[in-house]
Write an enzyme that holds these catalytic residues in place. Structure first.
Site, short mmCIF file in Angstrom:
data_model
loop_
_atom_site.label_atom_id
_atom_site.label_comp_id
_atom_site.label_asym_id
_atom_site.label_seq_id
_atom_site.Cartn_x
_atom_site.Cartn_y
_atom_site.Cartn_z
N CYS A 131 67.54 46.77 51.67
CA CYS A 131 66.61 46.77 52.80
C CYS A 131 67.02 45.70 53.82
O CYS A 131 67.98 45.89 54.55
CB CYS A 131 65.18 46.60 52.31
N HIS A 160 64.54 50.29 47.56
CA HIS A 160 64.54 49.10 46.72
C HIS A 160 64.77 49.44 45.25
O HIS A 160 63.81 49.68 44.50
CB HIS A 160 63.19 48.39 46.86
N GLU A 162 65.38 47.48 42.86
CA GLU A 162 64.79 46.47 41.98
C GLU A 162 63.34 46.77 41.63
O GLU A 162 62.76 46.15 40.72
CB GLU A 162 64.91 45.07 42.61
#
Length: 233
Positions: free
Chosen positions: A85, A195, A197
């Site tokens: 991002c 994302h 994660e």
């Protein structure tokens, strides 16, 4: 395997990226934007957020931070670097990846679980996927609209530099050619707007057909770079 995660003023997802590295089996090493020391890490993650308040352009000031001098030099020598991002925005602003990222076409912040298609699984961060595989990764951004001039876009497509495309019939921010993520020619630098994660642990990821919040497709990115590091030189 030691994965460094850089914290900038305004970073929001640095702790999440550290957690993802640990869940994947690596040691997470916090790095600071004002330092000139990568602490001998084996890979670097530039996390999501709003570095320096997104003043000037998203990622533009962070791309000139002290630590980025070291990141750019190390990437040139083959160090794996993942920009997520805001980190993707830093990579294009630092010219480690081509093109640019601007305000979403609908001029609104977007948050959704997004289907991506893996276009290039030959990189340090995508080798654990199958080419053409569709995965679900959360995304949240206001400046995720990928742009490039015709010549640059032709080079990106011709050289296979698209790492991920938006799929599932949704292009959430107006990005050219549905581009959600890119790689460099060498395959050690990857940037994407969604994302990964946030999709590394069952119970905290996207919904799947199997169960709510059970999606862990993002974990593969972190495991891919670990497996690449363990391969014989």
């Amino acid at each position: 395997m030691r994965i460094g995660v850089v914290t900038f003023p305004g970073s929001l997802d640095d702790r999440d990226a550290q957690r993802a590295a640990r869940i994947a089996g690596a040691e997470a090493v916090p790095l600071w934007h004002g330092d000139h020391d990568l602490q001998g890490v084996d890979a670097v993650v530039l996390p999501g957020g709003f570095s320096y308040g997104d003043y000037l352009r998203a990622g533009a000031i962070a791309a000139r931070a002290a630590i980025m001098t070291e990141v750019v030099a190390a990437a040139g020598k083959g160090l794996p670097v993942l920009g997520i991002c805001n980190g993707f925005q830093m990579l294009v602003e630092a010219h480690l990846l081509p093109g640019g990222l601007i305000r979403n076409a609908h001029q609104q912040f977007i948050r959704r679980d997004q289907v991506l298609r893996v276009e290039n699984n030959g990189t340090a961060w995508t080798s654990g996927y199958e080419a053409g595989q569709e995965i679900v990764i959360p995304m949240k951004n206001a400046d995720g609209n990928f742009i490039a001039d015709d010549e640059t876009l032709k080079r990106i497509e011709g050289e296979g530099l698209v790492a991920f495309r938006y799929a599932g019939g949704v292009n959430p921010n107006g990005s050219l050619a549905d581009i959600a993520g890119l790689t460099n020619e060498r395959g050690n630098v990857v940037g994407l707007m969604p994302h990964p994660e946030h999709a590394v642990e069952a119970g905290f990821g996207p919904d799947t057909d199997a169960a709510m919040k059970s999606g862990v497709d993002g974990l593969v990115m972190f495991r891919s770079v670990i497996e690449r590091a363990l391969q014989p030189a």
